[in-house]
Design an enzyme around this catalytic site. Sequence first.
Site, short mmCIF file in Angstrom:
data_model
loop_
_atom_site.label_atom_id
_atom_site.label_comp_id
_atom_site.label_asym_id
_atom_site.label_seq_id
_atom_site.Cartn_x
_atom_site.Cartn_y
_atom_site.Cartn_z
N TRP A 18 0.83 -1.21 0.00
CA TRP A 18 0.00 0.00 0.00
C TRP A 18 0.85 1.24 0.00
O TRP A 18 0.53 2.24 -0.67
CB TRP A 18 -0.98 -0.04 1.18
CG TRP A 18 -1.87 -1.23 1.08
CD1 TRP A 18 -1.87 -2.33 1.88
CD2 TRP A 18 -2.87 -1.48 0.07
NE1 TRP A 18 -2.80 -3.24 1.44
CE2 TRP A 18 -3.42 -2.74 0.34
CE3 TRP A 18 -3.34 -0.76 -1.03
CZ2 TRP A 18 -4.43 -3.31 -0.46
CZ3 TRP A 18 -4.33 -1.31 -1.81
CH2 TRP A 18 -4.87 -2.56 -1.52
N ASP A 29 -0.85 6.85 6.56
CA ASP A 29 -1.94 5.94 6.23
C ASP A 29 -2.13 5.01 7.43
O ASP A 29 -1.27 4.19 7.72
CB ASP A 29 -1.57 5.14 4.96
CG ASP A 29 -2.63 4.11 4.58
OD1 ASP A 29 -3.63 3.95 5.31
OD2 ASP A 29 -2.44 3.46 3.52
N LYS A 42 -11.74 -1.78 8.50
CA LYS A 42 -11.02 -2.72 9.37
C LYS A 42 -11.40 -2.49 10.83
O LYS A 42 -11.99 -3.36 11.46
CB LYS A 42 -9.52 -2.58 9.14
CG LYS A 42 -9.17 -2.91 7.68
CD LYS A 42 -7.83 -2.38 7.29
CE LYS A 42 -7.61 -2.24 5.81
NZ LYS A 42 -7.83 -3.42 5.01
N1 PMP Z 1 -3.82 1.35 2.90
C1 PMP Z 1 -3.76 0.23 3.64
C2 PMP Z 1 -2.76 0.16 4.76
C3 PMP Z 1 -4.62 -0.83 3.37
O1 PMP Z 1 -4.56 -1.94 4.12
C4 PMP Z 1 -5.55 -0.73 2.31
C5 PMP Z 1 -6.55 -1.81 1.98
N2 PMP Z 1 -6.44 -3.01 2.57
C6 PMP Z 1 -5.54 0.44 1.55
C7 PMP Z 1 -4.69 1.46 1.88
C8 PMP Z 1 -6.48 0.60 0.39
O2 PMP Z 1 -7.70 0.90 0.90
P1 PMP Z 1 -9.06 0.93 0.07
O3 PMP Z 1 -9.34 -0.47 -0.39
O4 PMP Z 1 -10.02 1.43 1.10
O5 PMP Z 1 -8.87 1.87 -1.05
#
Ligand code: PMP
Length: 364
Positions: free
Chosen positions: A105, A175, A199
Amino acid sequence: MNNQNRVYNFSAGPSMLPLDVLESVAQNITNYGGSGQSVMEMSHRSSEFETIIAEAESTLRELLRIPDNYKVLFLQGGGTLQFAMVPLNLLRNSRKADYIVTGTWAKKAAEEAAKFGDVKITASSEESTFTYIPEVQKQDFRPDADYVHFTLNNTVYGTRFPYIPDTGDIPLVCDMSSCILSEEIDVSKYGMIYAGAQKNVGPAGVTIVIIREDLIGFASKSIPTYLDYKIHADNDSMYNTPPCFGIYVAGEVFKKIKAEGGIAAIEKINIEKANKLYDYIDGSDLYKCPIVKKDRSLMNVVFITGDANLDKKFTSEAKAAGLYNLAGHRSIGGMRASIYNAMPAEGVDELIAFMKKFESENRG
Ligand code: PMP
């Protein structure tokens, strides 16, 4: 209500929500608080919904002790849209941004930002399949960077920063999608925090942004209106129709955490749950956690047997035993137990009991 057959769901997200919150939402599903309507049917301009969103914000502010000079926004588009909104709003002087890449991510966030500005990867642990968190010092960042970005908890690889990077005066953007509300944080150390809800917070569809006021108002007028933090800050997250139902459920989760002792109390439980699982893995002959001890996540516990076929057998037998979604991320395989706030301690105990049984049946 059919709560008898609920499974322990170790999914990385969307994931378990607290059962008592689900039950209270269910009770109010057709007639919220005597209003005669479901929150799903309510005008977002109604006084009922205005109270829901205002209370969600104030409870979140209380839980995280968010200082007054920060705005709280409830947006849509997930963490992924923040990968773009962050650079579109915060690249405001040098148009340089420094990223620490500690997983899938974080890498995606850096790649998205590189579409809009001069992105430097200050440090990365990719050469070791992201099994540790690199040490980064203040002098590693470009002094004229507009911001520094990192991911506090890495959902896929099961690591977590054991320290907050010191960036001096450079705004730090974090993030926190997979760890918000799981541990105490000092919001004042950050320029901005963002997190998708699915989450620890509520259903997918709400994204929380906590941003220092002096960082708002720098987006180019040429970007789509929705992508400018200022439009949301000026309109209290009601520039357009917000994700009303998700905000309502998130607000109920915030109230529950507050009623049960706040973030400090849930953090203590999270540490106990994670330690129990890691201790068992470290002591076992069959399972191994590939992550450096000091950098292990409290939320996503990654482990392997070293035999891909045995890993597959593990996840399918676990599912038959009511322990769902234990397969590792599709990019790395193995196993991953996501044990967010709403995973009861009994779920971790059941997982460990299953792991012991599986180990005794499959020991070489
Ligand atoms: N950042 C992190 C740390 C994640 O775990 C995730 C999704 N698992 C995301 C960003 C992406 O998030 P989204 O699917 O809500 O766009």
